[in-house]
Design a protein around this motif. Sequence first.
Motif, short mmCIF file in Angstrom:
data_model
loop_
_atom_site.label_atom_id
_atom_site.label_comp_id
_atom_site.label_asym_id
_atom_site.label_seq_id
_atom_site.Cartn_x
_atom_site.Cartn_y
_atom_site.Cartn_z
N ARG A 10 0.88 -1.20 -0.06
CA ARG A 10 -0.02 -0.11 0.02
C ARG A 10 0.84 1.23 -0.10
O ARG A 10 1.95 1.22 0.08
CB ARG A 10 -1.03 0.01 1.28
CG ARG A 10 -0.01 -0.08 2.33
CD ARG A 10 -1.20 -0.26 3.64
NE ARG A 10 -0.53 -0.55 4.89
CZ ARG A 10 -1.13 -0.46 6.15
NH1 ARG A 10 -2.41 -0.03 6.39
NH2 ARG A 10 -0.30 -0.88 7.12
N TYR A 14 3.07 0.49 -2.92
CA TYR A 14 2.28 0.22 -4.08
C TYR A 14 2.39 1.10 -5.19
O TYR A 14 2.38 0.66 -6.31
CB TYR A 14 0.70 0.30 -3.56
CG TYR A 14 -0.10 -0.24 -4.61
CD1 TYR A 14 -0.52 -1.48 -4.95
CD2 TYR A 14 -0.92 0.77 -5.23
CE1 TYR A 14 -1.37 -2.00 -5.74
CE2 TYR A 14 -1.96 0.39 -6.10
CZ TYR A 14 -2.11 -0.76 -6.58
OH TYR A 14 -2.94 -1.29 -7.40
N CYS A 18 3.69 0.03 -8.97
CA CYS A 18 2.85 0.05 -10.44
C CYS A 18 3.66 1.04 -11.35
O CYS A 18 3.95 0.65 -12.43
CB CYS A 18 1.97 1.13 -9.79
SG CYS A 18 0.53 0.53 -8.84
N ARG A 36 -4.22 -9.87 3.02
CA ARG A 36 -4.76 -8.49 2.87
C ARG A 36 -4.32 -7.92 1.29
O ARG A 36 -5.10 -7.35 0.64
CB ARG A 36 -4.26 -7.48 3.92
CG ARG A 36 -4.73 -6.24 3.91
CD ARG A 36 -4.27 -5.01 4.72
NE ARG A 36 -2.91 -4.91 4.25
CZ ARG A 36 -2.04 -4.26 5.12
NH1 ARG A 36 -2.04 -3.77 6.41
NH2 ARG A 36 -0.69 -4.29 4.56
N ASP A 37 -3.15 -8.04 1.08
CA ASP A 37 -2.42 -7.32 -0.27
C ASP A 37 -2.38 -7.86 -1.33
O ASP A 37 -2.15 -7.43 -2.61
CB ASP A 37 -1.18 -6.60 0.39
CG ASP A 37 -1.45 -5.79 1.45
OD1 ASP A 37 -2.43 -5.02 1.50
OD2 ASP A 37 -0.40 -5.49 2.37
N GLU A 39 -4.22 -9.73 -3.61
CA GLU A 39 -5.11 -9.87 -4.62
C GLU A 39 -4.93 -8.37 -5.29
O GLU A 39 -4.95 -8.31 -6.82
CB GLU A 39 -6.48 -9.89 -4.29
CG GLU A 39 -7.05 -11.18 -4.05
CD GLU A 39 -6.53 -12.40 -4.89
OE1 GLU A 39 -6.69 -12.00 -5.99
OE2 GLU A 39 -6.21 -13.55 -4.64
N HIS A 40 -5.11 -7.37 -4.95
CA HIS A 40 -4.65 -6.08 -5.43
C HIS A 40 -3.56 -5.87 -6.19
O HIS A 40 -3.27 -5.16 -7.07
CB HIS A 40 -5.22 -4.68 -4.69
CG HIS A 40 -4.21 -4.60 -3.50
ND1 HIS A 40 -4.15 -4.79 -2.34
CD2 HIS A 40 -3.51 -3.44 -3.66
CE1 HIS A 40 -2.97 -4.47 -1.62
NE2 HIS A 40 -2.61 -3.55 -2.50
N ASP A 43 -3.38 -8.02 -9.34
CA ASP A 43 -4.00 -7.32 -10.72
C ASP A 43 -3.15 -6.40 -11.42
O ASP A 43 -3.52 -5.76 -12.62
CB ASP A 43 -5.12 -6.30 -9.78
CG ASP A 43 -6.43 -7.01 -9.36
OD1 ASP A 43 -6.34 -8.12 -9.87
OD2 ASP A 43 -7.02 -6.49 -8.66
#
Length: 232
Positions: A10, A14, A18, A36-37, A39-40, A43
């Motif tokens: 995050r 994060y 990206c 918690r982290d 899956e995103h 993506d």
Amino acid sequence: MRILITGAGRGLGYALVCEALLRGHDVIAGIRDMERDKEHLLDLQSGKGSLSLIQLDVANENKIVQAKALVESEIDHIDVIINNAGILIARDKSIETLDFADMEQTMLTNVYGPMQMIKHFLPLLRVSKYPCIVNVSSEAGSFASAYGGDYPYAISKNALTFFTAQLKKSLIPDGFSVFAVHPGWIQTSMGGEQAPGNPEDTACGILDMIERKIKLPDDTWMVDHKGQPMPF
């Protein structure tokens, strides 16, 4: 480049994942809470670069050793470590009310974590042609910006910046790029929604420095996210 990022689930971490993927880098995202982290982050697989996830708690040296063994079993080197993971606690405590358990927890994550990361991953960095270490520090830890508060965070970031200076003295002769970066006051869970900056801009600046598009002064070890020297 192969880039290992701690605290990648995050915030700035994060954003760094990206941006690095968009630029075609191979990213190893270290995350403490996989449930918690995961899956995103997965993506983001559609980026130009490749992404792999490792469970990594920088406050636990055994976990760092396990993560290093896992990485080493898959690849022979990494090019960059971004020590981004950090915590900010006990903000409202005066020195009279400070609980030193908070101080110890902060030092364990913000200082000993990056030190242990370099201790164990340095052999993989030494194999790189263009090795780089980035420690995400803070203006709050500089003598020039000292203020009466945030004792655990500010003192830990001061120590991290000094550790960066030590690393630079030690590793520059071996071709390393080493610097601490003040990310600015940015909109993350740590910085809050009222922050004027955003993690995407900071991530772009850090990647520009890693890619050596921005030439950093030889005589400084802490810069802002645009590569400008910060007072210590």
